[in-house]
Design a protein around this motif. Structure first.
Motif, PDB file in Angstrom:
ATOM      1  N   ILE A 196     -52.175 -53.296 -68.953  1.00 23.15           N
ATOM      2  CA  ILE A 196     -50.925 -53.432 -68.188  1.00 23.15           C
ATOM      3  C   ILE A 196     -49.912 -52.335 -68.517  1.00 23.15           C
ATOM      4  O   ILE A 196     -49.032 -52.038 -67.713  1.00 23.15           O
ATOM      5  N   ARG A 197     -49.992 -51.736 -69.719  1.00 24.33           N
ATOM      6  CA  ARG A 197     -49.099 -50.616 -70.012  1.00 24.33           C
ATOM      7  C   ARG A 197     -49.607 -49.867 -71.243  1.00 24.33           C
ATOM      8  O   ARG A 197     -50.452 -50.376 -71.986  1.00 24.33           O
ATOM      9  N   THR A 198     -49.073 -48.665 -71.439  1.00 21.86           N
ATOM     10  CA  THR A 198     -49.403 -47.865 -72.617  1.00 21.86           C
ATOM     11  C   THR A 198     -48.120 -47.498 -73.345  1.00 21.86           C
ATOM     12  O   THR A 198     -47.058 -47.379 -72.740  1.00 21.86           O
ATOM     13  N   ILE A 199     -48.253 -47.323 -74.665  1.00 22.72           N
ATOM     14  CA  ILE A 199     -47.117 -46.958 -75.509  1.00 22.72           C
ATOM     15  C   ILE A 199     -47.517 -45.720 -76.290  1.00 22.72           C
ATOM     16  O   ILE A 199     -48.573 -45.678 -76.930  1.00 22.72           O
ATOM     17  N   GLN A 200     -46.685 -44.704 -76.251  1.00 29.59           N
ATOM     18  CA  GLN A 200     -47.001 -43.475 -76.969  1.00 29.59           C
ATOM     19  C   GLN A 200     -46.806 -43.682 -78.472  1.00 29.59           C
ATOM     20  O   GLN A 200     -45.773 -44.176 -78.911  1.00 29.59           O
ATOM     21  N   ALA A 201     -47.816 -43.329 -79.230  1.00 23.59           N
ATOM     22  CA  ALA A 201     -47.756 -43.416 -80.696  1.00 23.59           C
ATOM     23  C   ALA A 201     -48.445 -42.182 -81.259  1.00 23.59           C
ATOM     24  O   ALA A 201     -48.648 -41.198 -80.552  1.00 23.59           O
ATOM     25  N   ALA A 202     -48.828 -42.235 -82.517  1.00 23.40           N
ATOM     26  CA  ALA A 202     -49.411 -41.050 -83.174  1.00 23.40           C
ATOM     27  C   ALA A 202     -50.730 -41.405 -83.823  1.00 23.40           C
ATOM     28  O   ALA A 202     -50.803 -41.577 -85.029  1.00 23.40           O
TER      29      ALA A 202
ATOM     30  N   GLY B  86     -50.173 -39.842 -91.244  1.00 26.24           N
ATOM     31  CA  GLY B  86     -49.736 -40.178 -92.593  1.00 26.24           C
ATOM     32  C   GLY B  86     -48.485 -41.017 -92.652  1.00 26.24           C
ATOM     33  O   GLY B  86     -47.824 -41.058 -93.687  1.00 26.24           O
ATOM     34  N   CYS B  87     -48.161 -41.691 -91.566  1.00 26.90           N
ATOM     35  CA  CYS B  87     -46.950 -42.515 -91.529  1.00 26.90           C
ATOM     36  C   CYS B  87     -47.294 -43.967 -91.216  1.00 26.90           C
ATOM     37  O   CYS B  87     -48.250 -44.253 -90.490  1.00 26.90           O
TER      38      CYS B  87
ATOM     39  N   LYS C 238     -39.963 -46.073 -89.414  1.00 33.88           N
ATOM     40  CA  LYS C 238     -41.126 -45.287 -89.817  1.00 33.88           C
ATOM     41  C   LYS C 238     -41.036 -45.003 -91.309  1.00 33.88           C
ATOM     42  O   LYS C 238     -39.972 -44.683 -91.835  1.00 33.88           O
ATOM     43  N   ILE C 239     -42.173 -45.147 -91.996  1.00 32.10           N
ATOM     44  CA  ILE C 239     -42.258 -44.845 -93.425  1.00 32.10           C
ATOM     45  C   ILE C 239     -43.221 -43.676 -93.584  1.00 32.10           C
ATOM     46  O   ILE C 239     -44.413 -43.803 -93.307  1.00 32.10           O
ATOM     47  N   ASP C 240     -42.697 -42.539 -94.018  1.00 32.84           N
ATOM     48  CA  ASP C 240     -43.483 -41.312 -94.134  1.00 32.84           C
ATOM     49  C   ASP C 240     -43.973 -41.158 -95.569  1.00 32.84           C
ATOM     50  O   ASP C 240     -43.182 -40.950 -96.489  1.00 32.84           O
ATOM     51  N   LEU C 241     -45.295 -41.236 -95.758  1.00 33.13           N
ATOM     52  CA  LEU C 241     -45.879 -41.099 -97.101  1.00 33.13           C
ATOM     53  C   LEU C 241     -46.785 -39.885 -97.184  1.00 33.13           C
ATOM     54  O   LEU C 241     -47.653 -39.811 -98.051  1.00 33.13           O
ATOM     55  N   ARG C 242     -46.576 -38.920 -96.335  1.00 27.58           N
ATOM     56  CA  ARG C 242     -47.475 -37.773 -96.311  1.00 27.58           C
ATOM     57  C   ARG C 242     -47.398 -36.946 -97.590  1.00 27.58           C
ATOM     58  O   ARG C 242     -48.360 -36.280 -97.962  1.00 27.58           O
TER      59      ARG C 242
END
Length: 560
Positions: free
Chosen positions: A188-194, A213-214, A227-231
């Motif tokens: 029914i829909r799409t959501i842009q993510a990574a 890495g997030c 968002k939690i960035d642990l890169r």
């Protein structure tokens, strides 16, 4: 100090040596490891807020508050999938193999609830319970799949993860980095993510982790919260949970992340990552082990904890004291794992190396069929060379540091006077007056009993003798740890106890400096197992039921 073996022990009664297994025991106490490669969604919280995951052929329940582990040993090969029941108590694990099966087990009692067989071939790659706690629903006598309808809403993509939500909505992470939202079987829909590799749903919303890495937190309508960035800590995530977030990493580590302290991840488990693990050395005076593997790292293990990689190599680590699979032999400081010196004298792989008991010499055995001897006080100047007809597999020093015995790929056991190049003799009768500081060789009348009657001379990879208790521990290609009496003289007739857990060949076994533990390493499972040694008369655990035959035992952890 442990009493040293004397040649008189060769008079050990043969009838007793082959009639009974040793009465002492090993009990699995700790596993350094987590399978972070080739698997996803394999880490969960139980109802008791304990972590459940797997490594090698063992299901692990890890209490991070009390720093204790419990083990499920119902599998006979690599576990590659895990699902948790809605009650958060029961889990299901699937394995690889010719006839793979699924075990459903209780994370409190660590007992088998059910075993599902004769369904899959090669391996069980993915598992899931439905909302009622069932695996699947049969229509007649077969499973009836339904294809998702993409329509014009999104492109046909490889789906990497999926999570069910309320109102018949399902969320899935696609290879192109989008999140697909489904109503029934219709997109029914799409959501842009990574690039979402893993997704977890809870009452407050969703947590996702992936290739960037997030960790991302979403509300119940899949709108981003934070968002939690642990890169900077590690790269590449294989799964996430909430709350707090234990983050399994591709590098076989688990980190705990609290949203309010997102910049301060807590290391919960650290181990070697993808590649084979061969190198193992135990500190002679402290309860410390050092391991090295194909992931090009050397890791330092104290009691029940494995530190971060303190030394990264330019190639994989193969031999026992962290030399490289090449001509280079770095010597590392045990205090801070910094490089003291490196030596390059050989073109072939280095398999084995040991310091002499008086710390005067370092012997290095390689695939060239040579043992190079270096003087420690002269900044590792080469002072001797011992030649064999094949590649060196094992070596041991005498107590007085005057002699060295070697095993090689041709099945020969040779004796050398140190530090020169003189081959002293190759017959055991001439070696009766020598007292050996360690016994790690697999060749000789003293260890004939470790070999099955018709086995090849390559089945057993590592042995180590405990002179004080007159027992010998071995690791073999079948993934077994075995405990024999020492010496064990008769091939195919020496009784033993064996212990399961490693899913592939056991590459190395060693006793701790105080002989209270055995440390074992798995090749393909790249896991480090810590076994508590229970001498005869010190049985403070409860024996499990007999697994098979009359010589295999396991242990249930205390308090179960």
């Amino acid at each position: 100090p442990a009493s040293l073996w004397r040649p008189a022990l060769l008079l050990y009664p043969l009838k007793l040596a082959r009639a009974t297994a040793p009465r002492c025991q090993l009990r699995l106490e700790w596993i350094y490891g987590y399978r972070g490669h080739q698997c996803r969604n394999n880490l969960f919280y139980t109802a008791g807020k304990e972590l459940v995951y797997f490594v090698a052929g063992v299901g692990v329940v890890f209490n991070t508050r009390e720093h204790t582990q419990k083990f499920y040993l119902g599998h006979n090969d690599d576990i590659i999938s895990l699902a948790i029941h809605p009650d958060k108590i029961q889990v299901a694990t699937g394995q690889v193999g010719k006839d793979p099966y699924i075990c459903v087990w209780d994370t409190y009692a660590m007992v088998t609830v059910s075993i599902l067989r004769d369904v899959h071939t090669h391996g069980v790659a993915c598992l899931a319970f439905d909302s009622d706690g069932q695996f699947w629903t049969l229509c007649g006598n077969a499973l009836t799949p339904k294809r998702g309808i993409f329509g014009k809403t999104g492109d046909l993509q490889t789906i990497l993860c999926v999570s069910a939500a309320k109102e018949e909505l399902t969320y899935s992470g696609a290879l192109n980095g989008d999140v697909y939202v489904w109503k029934g079987v219709t997109l029914i829909r799409t959501i842009q993510a990574a690039g979402i590799f893993s997704m977890h749903a809870c009452e407050e919303g969703f947590a996702t982790g992936g290739r960037d890495g997030c960790i991302r937190l979403w509300d119940v309508d899949f709108k981003p919260i934070t968002k939690i960035d642990l890169r900077e800590a590690e790269q590449g995530y294989k799964g996430v949970l909430a709350p707090p977030l234990p983050v399994p990493l591709r590098q076989s580590a688990i980190r705990g992340v609290m949203v309010r302290d997102r910049d301060k991840p807590i290391l919960l488990m650290q181990a070697h990552s993808e590649g084979e693990l061969w190198a193992l050395a135990l500190h002679p005076k402290q309860p410390v082990a050092v391991t090295g593997s194909d992931d090009r790292s050397v890791r330092w293990a104290g009691p029940n904890s494995l530190r971060e990689s303190l030394f990264t190599c330019s190639s994989s680590v193969l031999s026992h004291l962290s030399s490289l699979t090449g001509p280079l032999s770095p010597v590392l400081s045990h205090r801070d794992m910094t490089e003291v010196v490196h030596v390059k004298d050989r073109k072939e792989v280095i398999h084995e190396l040991k310091f002499s008991p008086d710390s005067s010499f370092l012997a290095v055995g390689s695939n060239d069929g040579l043992v190079d001897v270096y003087a420690v006080s002269q900044r590792y100047k080469k002072v001797g060379e011992c030649r064999s007809s094949s590649f060196i597999t094992h070596l041991d020093w005498s107590v007085d540091s005057r002699f060295l015995q070697t095993n090689d790929g041709a099945g020969e056991r040779l004796f050398f006077r140190m530090p020169g190049t003189h081959l002293m003799f190759s017959f055991r009768a001439d070696a009766k007056g020598i007292h050996w500081m360690t016994w790690t060789g697999v060749i000789g009348p003293e260890v004939n009993g470790i070999w099955p009657k018709y086995s090849s001379a390559t089945n057993v990879n590592s042995v180590d003798a405990n002179y004080s208790s007159a027992v010998l521990v071995t690791g073999d290609d079948l993934g077994l740890i075995k405990l024999f009496r020492f010496p064990c003289l008769k091939k195919g007739l020496s009784k033993f106890k064996k212990y399961i857990g490693h899913s592939a060949h056991v590459t190395n076994v060693r006793w701790s400096n105080d002989l209270q533990w055995v440390i074992s390493t798995g090749g393909a499972d790249h896991a480090v197992f810590q076994w508590r040694f229970l001498p005869e008369g010190v049985m403070n655990g409860v024996l499990e039921p007999l697994l098979q035959g009359n010589i295999i035992f396991g242990w249930v952890p205390d308090g179960l």
